[in-house]
Write a protein that holds these residues in place. Structure first.
Motif, PDB file in Angstrom:
ATOM      1  N   TYR A  91       0.803  -1.217   0.000  1.00 55.51           N
ATOM      2  CA  TYR A  91       0.000   0.000   0.000  1.00 55.51           C
ATOM      3  C   TYR A  91       0.840   1.273   0.000  1.00 55.51           C
ATOM      4  O   TYR A  91       0.403   2.312  -0.488  1.00 55.51           O
ATOM      5  N   VAL A  92       2.009   1.216   0.601  1.00 57.87           N
ATOM      6  CA  VAL A  92       2.867   2.386   0.731  1.00 57.87           C
ATOM      7  C   VAL A  92       4.242   2.018   0.170  1.00 57.87           C
ATOM      8  O   VAL A  92       4.804   0.993   0.542  1.00 57.87           O
ATOM      9  N   ASN A  93       4.774   2.864  -0.719  1.00 55.75           N
ATOM     10  CA  ASN A  93       6.088   2.557  -1.282  1.00 55.75           C
ATOM     11  C   ASN A  93       7.106   3.642  -0.917  1.00 55.75           C
ATOM     12  O   ASN A  93       6.770   4.618  -0.248  1.00 55.75           O
ATOM     13  N   GLU A  94       8.331   3.458  -1.364  1.00 55.41           N
ATOM     14  CA  GLU A  94       9.420   4.378  -1.026  1.00 55.41           C
ATOM     15  C   GLU A  94       9.096   5.804  -1.480  1.00 55.41           C
ATOM     16  O   GLU A  94       9.396   6.774  -0.774  1.00 55.41           O
ATOM     17  N   ASN A  95       8.502   5.937  -2.631  1.00 57.36           N
ATOM     18  CA  ASN A  95       8.148   7.258  -3.152  1.00 57.36           C
ATOM     19  C   ASN A  95       7.175   7.985  -2.227  1.00 57.36           C
ATOM     20  O   ASN A  95       7.247   9.213  -2.074  1.00 57.36           O
ATOM     21  N   ASP A  96       6.277   7.255  -1.593  1.00 60.96           N
ATOM     22  CA  ASP A  96       5.339   7.868  -0.649  1.00 60.96           C
ATOM     23  C   ASP A  96       6.079   8.484   0.534  1.00 60.96           C
ATOM     24  O   ASP A  96       5.752   9.578   0.978  1.00 60.96           O
ATOM     25  N   PHE A  97       7.094   7.784   1.047  1.00 64.36           N
ATOM     26  CA  PHE A  97       7.867   8.325   2.156  1.00 64.36           C
ATOM     27  C   PHE A  97       8.673   9.551   1.725  1.00 64.36           C
ATOM     28  O   PHE A  97       8.849  10.492   2.500  1.00 64.36           O
ATOM     29  N   GLU A  98       9.172   9.538   0.490  1.00 67.86           N
ATOM     30  CA  GLU A  98       9.872  10.716  -0.044  1.00 67.86           C
ATOM     31  C   GLU A  98       8.915  11.909  -0.100  1.00 67.86           C
ATOM     32  O   GLU A  98       9.271  13.018   0.295  1.00 67.86           O
ATOM     33  N   LYS A 126      15.084  24.551  16.534  1.00 65.73           N
ATOM     34  CA  LYS A 126      16.002  23.438  16.314  1.00 65.73           C
ATOM     35  C   LYS A 126      15.646  22.605  15.083  1.00 65.73           C
ATOM     36  O   LYS A 126      16.211  21.535  14.874  1.00 65.73           O
ATOM     37  N   TRP A 127      14.700  23.077  14.291  1.00 64.92           N
ATOM     38  CA  TRP A 127      14.217  22.288  13.163  1.00 64.92           C
ATOM     39  C   TRP A 127      15.337  21.979  12.177  1.00 64.92           C
ATOM     40  O   TRP A 127      16.121  22.850  11.798  1.00 64.92           O
ATOM     41  N   THR A 128      15.406  20.716  11.754  1.00 68.82           N
ATOM     42  CA  THR A 128      16.245  20.298  10.634  1.00 68.82           C
ATOM     43  C   THR A 128      15.359  19.480   9.710  1.00 68.82           C
ATOM     44  O   THR A 128      14.418  18.820  10.164  1.00 68.82           O
ATOM     45  N   ASN A 129      15.653  19.528   8.438  1.00 67.87           N
ATOM     46  CA  ASN A 129      14.831  18.794   7.470  1.00 67.87           C
ATOM     47  C   ASN A 129      14.838  17.305   7.772  1.00 67.87           C
ATOM     48  O   ASN A 129      15.841  16.750   8.230  1.00 67.87           O
ATOM     49  N   THR A 130      13.699  16.685   7.507  1.00 67.85           N
ATOM     50  CA  THR A 130      13.550  15.258   7.747  1.00 67.85           C
ATOM     51  C   THR A 130      13.824  14.486   6.459  1.00 67.85           C
ATOM     52  O   THR A 130      13.901  15.067   5.379  1.00 67.85           O
ATOM     53  N   THR A 131      13.962  13.185   6.573  1.00 68.05           N
ATOM     54  CA  THR A 131      14.235  12.319   5.420  1.00 68.05           C
ATOM     55  C   THR A 131      13.186  11.222   5.353  1.00 68.05           C
ATOM     56  O   THR A 131      12.412  11.012   6.303  1.00 68.05           O
ATOM     57  N   THR A 133      13.776   8.084   5.482  1.00 64.37           N
ATOM     58  CA  THR A 133      14.126   7.091   6.503  1.00 64.37           C
ATOM     59  C   THR A 133      13.576   7.498   7.870  1.00 64.37           C
ATOM     60  O   THR A 133      13.016   6.659   8.597  1.00 64.37           O
ATOM     61  N   GLU A 134      13.711   8.771   8.212  1.00 64.06           N
ATOM     62  CA  GLU A 134      13.143   9.242   9.483  1.00 64.06           C
ATOM     63  C   GLU A 134      11.631   9.097   9.494  1.00 64.06           C
ATOM     64  O   GLU A 134      11.041   8.750  10.527  1.00 64.06           O
ATOM     65  N   MET A 135      10.994   9.350   8.370  1.00 64.74           N
ATOM     66  CA  MET A 135       9.536   9.219   8.295  1.00 64.74           C
ATOM     67  C   MET A 135       9.104   7.766   8.486  1.00 64.74           C
ATOM     68  O   MET A 135       8.098   7.494   9.139  1.00 64.74           O
ATOM     69  N   LYS A 136       9.866   6.836   7.919  1.00 62.73           N
ATOM     70  CA  LYS A 136       9.553   5.417   8.129  1.00 62.73           C
ATOM     71  C   LYS A 136       9.628   5.074   9.610  1.00 62.73           C
ATOM     72  O   LYS A 136       8.750   4.390  10.143  1.00 62.73           O
ATOM     73  N   ARG A 137      10.653   5.565  10.271  1.00 55.01           N
ATOM     74  CA  ARG A 137      10.821   5.284  11.698  1.00 55.01           C
ATOM     75  C   ARG A 137       9.695   5.921  12.510  1.00 55.01           C
ATOM     76  O   ARG A 137       9.177   5.315  13.450  1.00 55.01           O
ATOM     77  N   PHE A 138       9.323   7.143  12.143  1.00 57.54           N
ATOM     78  CA  PHE A 138       8.236   7.830  12.854  1.00 57.54           C
ATOM     79  C   PHE A 138       6.927   7.045  12.704  1.00 57.54           C
ATOM     80  O   PHE A 138       6.215   6.812  13.687  1.00 57.54           O
ATOM     81  N   ILE A 139       6.616   6.616  11.494  1.00 59.91           N
ATOM     82  CA  ILE A 139       5.370   5.876  11.268  1.00 59.91           C
ATOM     83  C   ILE A 139       5.411   4.535  11.991  1.00 59.91           C
ATOM     84  O   ILE A 139       4.396   4.071  12.530  1.00 59.91           O
TER      85      ILE A 139
END
Length: 157
Positions: A91-98, A126-131, A133-139
């Motif tokens: 249902y969710v692919n790498e492009n979705d996380f990007e 303190k904001w830094t851009n996310t990636t 990979t970080e989004m996968k970990r957050f989800i």
């Protein structure tokens, strides 16, 4: 017959070309725009009765169930020992996380540009851009929070 068709075509063209507005804005309908029967609530036609909740189906009210002839289940090739992740990535692919990380970063930039008077201790400083990979970990943590109940939100991190 051709004369009648021409006449109908001309009438249609005239209807579409005629705005009846004469550069005036539409200000809504008044009671004068309706026939007296349209305003009489007691005057309900048989056609209006068809839309009554008890009459919307003619005949039997139990629909005929159609036979289901297909094989139920997921219609894709997965190994017999497929993991939860294998199903998730259907249902969710790498492009979705990007996309999620790009949109998160864009929103953060817009927020920071709009709110330039943040307090000295604001976490947004303190904001830094996310990636992706970080989004996968957050989800993954969000899913774990739904499965495993902790007494305090900080216990998940």
């Amino acid at each position: 017959m051709a004369e009648a068709s021409t006449s109908i075509a001309e009438n249609i063209c005239e209807l579409f070309a005629d705005t009846d507005s004469e550069n005036e804005e539409f200000e809504g309908f008044t009671e004068n725009d309706f026939a007296e029967d349209d305003l009489n609530i007691d005057n309900v036609s048989e056609r209006d009765d068809l839309f009554d909740i008890d009459n919307w189906v003619m005949g039997e009210k139990n629909p005929e169930l159609l036979p289901f002839t297909q094989t139920p289940g997921i219609k894709c090739d997965l190994p017999d020992n497929a993991s939860v992740s294998d199903y998730f990535y259907l249902y969710v692919n790498e492009n979705d996380f990007e996309n999620i990380s790009e949109e998160t970063n864009r929103y953060a930039k817009q927020y920071l540009d709009k709110n330039n008077n943040l307090s000295r201790f604001s976490r947004f400083r303190k904001w830094t851009n996310t990636t992706a990979t970080e989004m996968k970990r957050f989800i993954a943590v969000v899913f774990a929070m739904g499965i495993l109940s902790q007494s305090d939100v900080t216990d998940y991190w």
